[in-house]
Write a protein that holds these residues in place. Structure first.
Motif, PDB file in Angstrom:
ATOM      1  N   GLN A 118       0.831  -1.148  -0.015  1.00 23.99           N
ATOM      2  CA  GLN A 118      -0.064  -0.092  -0.042  1.00 23.99           C
ATOM      3  C   GLN A 118       1.043   1.207  -0.097  1.00 23.99           C
ATOM      4  O   GLN A 118       0.548   2.239  -0.650  1.00 23.99           O
ATOM      5  N   ARG A 119       1.887   1.294   0.892  1.00 23.57           N
ATOM      6  CA  ARG A 119       2.805   2.279   0.837  1.00 23.57           C
ATOM      7  C   ARG A 119       3.375   2.585  -0.660  1.00 23.57           C
ATOM      8  O   ARG A 119       3.528   3.927  -1.071  1.00 23.57           O
ATOM      9  N   PHE A 120       3.814   1.486  -1.078  1.00 23.27           N
ATOM     10  CA  PHE A 120       4.416   1.388  -2.544  1.00 23.27           C
ATOM     11  C   PHE A 120       3.368   2.342  -3.621  1.00 23.27           C
ATOM     12  O   PHE A 120       3.841   3.152  -4.469  1.00 23.27           O
ATOM     13  N   PHE A 121       2.356   1.945  -3.312  1.00 23.53           N
ATOM     14  CA  PHE A 121       1.232   2.375  -4.370  1.00 23.53           C
ATOM     15  C   PHE A 121       0.812   4.142  -4.157  1.00 23.53           C
ATOM     16  O   PHE A 121       0.527   4.762  -4.918  1.00 23.53           O
ATOM     17  N   GLU A 122       1.050   4.304  -2.822  1.00 17.37           N
ATOM     18  CA  GLU A 122       0.955   5.618  -2.470  1.00 17.37           C
ATOM     19  C   GLU A 122       2.064   6.553  -3.199  1.00 17.37           C
ATOM     20  O   GLU A 122       1.746   7.766  -3.472  1.00 17.37           O
ATOM     21  N   VAL A 155      -6.175  -5.330  -2.685  1.00 17.86           N
ATOM     22  CA  VAL A 155      -5.735  -4.123  -3.340  1.00 17.86           C
ATOM     23  C   VAL A 155      -6.473  -3.589  -4.242  1.00 17.86           C
ATOM     24  O   VAL A 155      -6.083  -2.606  -4.923  1.00 17.86           O
ATOM     25  N   ALA A 156      -7.688  -3.844  -4.472  1.00 22.67           N
ATOM     26  CA  ALA A 156      -8.557  -3.548  -5.634  1.00 22.67           C
ATOM     27  C   ALA A 156      -8.996  -2.164  -5.517  1.00 22.67           C
ATOM     28  O   ALA A 156      -9.162  -1.491  -6.460  1.00 22.67           O
ATOM     29  N   GLU A 157      -9.163  -1.547  -4.289  1.00 18.50           N
ATOM     30  CA  GLU A 157      -9.400  -0.219  -4.110  1.00 18.50           C
ATOM     31  C   GLU A 157      -8.212   0.923  -4.314  1.00 18.50           C
ATOM     32  O   GLU A 157      -8.730   1.968  -5.002  1.00 18.50           O
ATOM     33  N   PHE A 158      -7.081   0.291  -4.406  1.00 16.21           N
ATOM     34  CA  PHE A 158      -6.092   1.565  -4.619  1.00 16.21           C
ATOM     35  C   PHE A 158      -4.908   0.977  -5.680  1.00 16.21           C
ATOM     36  O   PHE A 158      -3.987   1.679  -5.952  1.00 16.21           O
ATOM     37  N   ALA A 159      -5.227  -0.120  -6.315  1.00 16.59           N
ATOM     38  CA  ALA A 159      -4.588  -0.705  -7.269  1.00 16.59           C
ATOM     39  C   ALA A 159      -5.091  -1.510  -8.500  1.00 16.59           C
ATOM     40  O   ALA A 159      -6.390  -2.000  -8.277  1.00 16.59           O
ATOM     41  N   GLN A 171       7.653 -20.304 -10.135  1.00 14.31           N
ATOM     42  CA  GLN A 171       7.128 -19.014  -9.541  1.00 14.31           C
ATOM     43  C   GLN A 171       6.053 -18.528 -10.481  1.00 14.31           C
ATOM     44  O   GLN A 171       5.969 -18.611 -11.453  1.00 14.31           O
ATOM     45  N   VAL A 172       5.303 -17.940  -9.617  1.00 13.89           N
ATOM     46  CA  VAL A 172       4.185 -16.966 -10.347  1.00 13.89           C
ATOM     47  C   VAL A 172       4.427 -15.383 -10.314  1.00 13.89           C
ATOM     48  O   VAL A 172       4.701 -15.020  -9.215  1.00 13.89           O
ATOM     49  N   VAL A 173       4.292 -14.776 -11.249  1.00 13.48           N
ATOM     50  CA  VAL A 173       4.745 -13.472 -11.194  1.00 13.48           C
ATOM     51  C   VAL A 173       3.384 -12.565 -11.438  1.00 13.48           C
ATOM     52  O   VAL A 173       2.572 -12.942 -12.491  1.00 13.48           O
ATOM     53  N   MET A 174       2.864 -11.577 -10.721  1.00  8.31           N
ATOM     54  CA  MET A 174       1.802 -10.872 -11.103  1.00  8.31           C
ATOM     55  C   MET A 174       2.346  -9.211 -10.936  1.00  8.31           C
ATOM     56  O   MET A 174       3.075  -8.992 -10.109  1.00  8.31           O
ATOM     57  N   VAL A 175       1.888  -8.297 -11.929  1.00  6.34           N
ATOM     58  CA  VAL A 175       2.331  -7.017 -11.665  1.00  6.34           C
ATOM     59  C   VAL A 175       1.011  -6.010 -11.416  1.00  6.34           C
ATOM     60  O   VAL A 175       0.098  -6.096 -12.242  1.00  6.34           O
ATOM     61  N   LEU A 176       1.263  -5.125 -10.474  1.00  7.84           N
ATOM     62  CA  LEU A 176       0.131  -4.312 -10.066  1.00  7.84           C
ATOM     63  C   LEU A 176       0.443  -2.884 -10.239  1.00  7.84           C
ATOM     64  O   LEU A 176       1.616  -2.584  -9.893  1.00  7.84           O
ATOM     65  N   ALA A 177      -0.349  -2.156 -10.605  1.00  7.45           N
ATOM     66  CA  ALA A 177      -0.040  -0.556 -10.893  1.00  7.45           C
ATOM     67  C   ALA A 177      -0.924   0.277  -9.862  1.00  7.45           C
ATOM     68  O   ALA A 177      -2.093  -0.039  -9.941  1.00  7.45           O
ATOM     69  N   PRO A 178      -0.598   1.457  -9.447  1.00 11.74           N
ATOM     70  CA  PRO A 178      -1.481   2.026  -8.502  1.00 11.74           C
ATOM     71  C   PRO A 178      -2.680   2.911  -9.569  1.00 11.74           C
ATOM     72  O   PRO A 178      -2.532   3.172 -10.993  1.00 11.74           O
ATOM     73  N   ARG A 179      -3.760   2.908  -9.008  1.00 16.23           N
ATOM     74  CA  ARG A 179      -4.776   3.766  -9.458  1.00 16.23           C
ATOM     75  C   ARG A 179      -4.723   5.095  -9.940  1.00 16.23           C
ATOM     76  O   ARG A 179      -4.091   5.724  -9.198  1.00 16.23           O
TER      77      ARG A 179
END
Length: 179
Positions: A118-122, A155-159, A171-179
């Motif tokens: 969450q801090r990274f997204f902010e 993380v759906a509300e902020f990413a 391994q499984v990789v997933m990338v999330l970006a901030p909204r």
């Protein structure tokens, strides 16, 4: 034996052409006040610029005849430099932060990772989530899939998901970006 004439290559000038560098016989002239003077001989326009204590600067070289303006070229270059510096100062480099998870992660450890995420997204950074399987965990991949679904829901509300979960070996990789 004669050597061929190796003249140094002509240096390409940065920015628009000014004064004597303008090669066209006639130009479309805009004076220092911004008034269009129409088509004028280049030499006459250069004399007008010299009398005003300014430079003749080619604004639009690809038109016919090219458009030139009487202005203070030094001041023009300085302001362009300032604008470029301001633009560089305002731009933000998006970093990709990585969070590593395991399928059997405990609740408190998961909460710590979520707070960091969450801090990274902010801060405006993207987050790469790596879920690594070890040993017999490969036999129970559904546990890892449930964990990644839980992360997406939390993380759906902020990413938003930029790259969905993808297997890469163990391994499984997933990338999330901030909204």
């Amino acid at each position: 034996m004669r050597r061929p004439n190796r003249a140094p290559p002509t240096v390409a000038k940065e920015g628009p052409r000014t004064n004597d560098e303008i090669r066209n016989a006639q130009i479309q002239l805009i004076d220092a006040d911004g008034v269009n003077q129409g088509t004028v001989e280049t030499m006459v326009a250069i004399k007008m610029a010299m009398e005003a204590g300014m430079d003749l600067v080619e604004i639009s070289p690809n038109t016919s005849p090219p458009v030139c303006k009487i202005m203070d070229y030094g001041k023009y270059k300085y302001s362009a430099q300032k604008k470029a510096a301001e633009a560089r100062k305002k731009q933000k480099v998006v970093e990709i932060k990585e969070i590593k998870l395991r399928p059997m992660i405990d609740d408190h450890d998961y909460d710590v990772k979520m707070r960091a995420m969450q801090r990274f997204f902010e801060e405006g950074d993207k987050v790469k989530i790596t879920l690594r399987y070890r040993g017999r965990e490969m036999a129970h991949q559904e546990i890892g899939t449930k964990l990644l679904d839980k992360v997406k829901a939390d993380v759906a509300e902020f990413a938003k998901v930029e790259q969905d979960a993808k297997f890469e070996g163990r391994q499984v990789v997933m990338v999330l970006a901030p909204r």
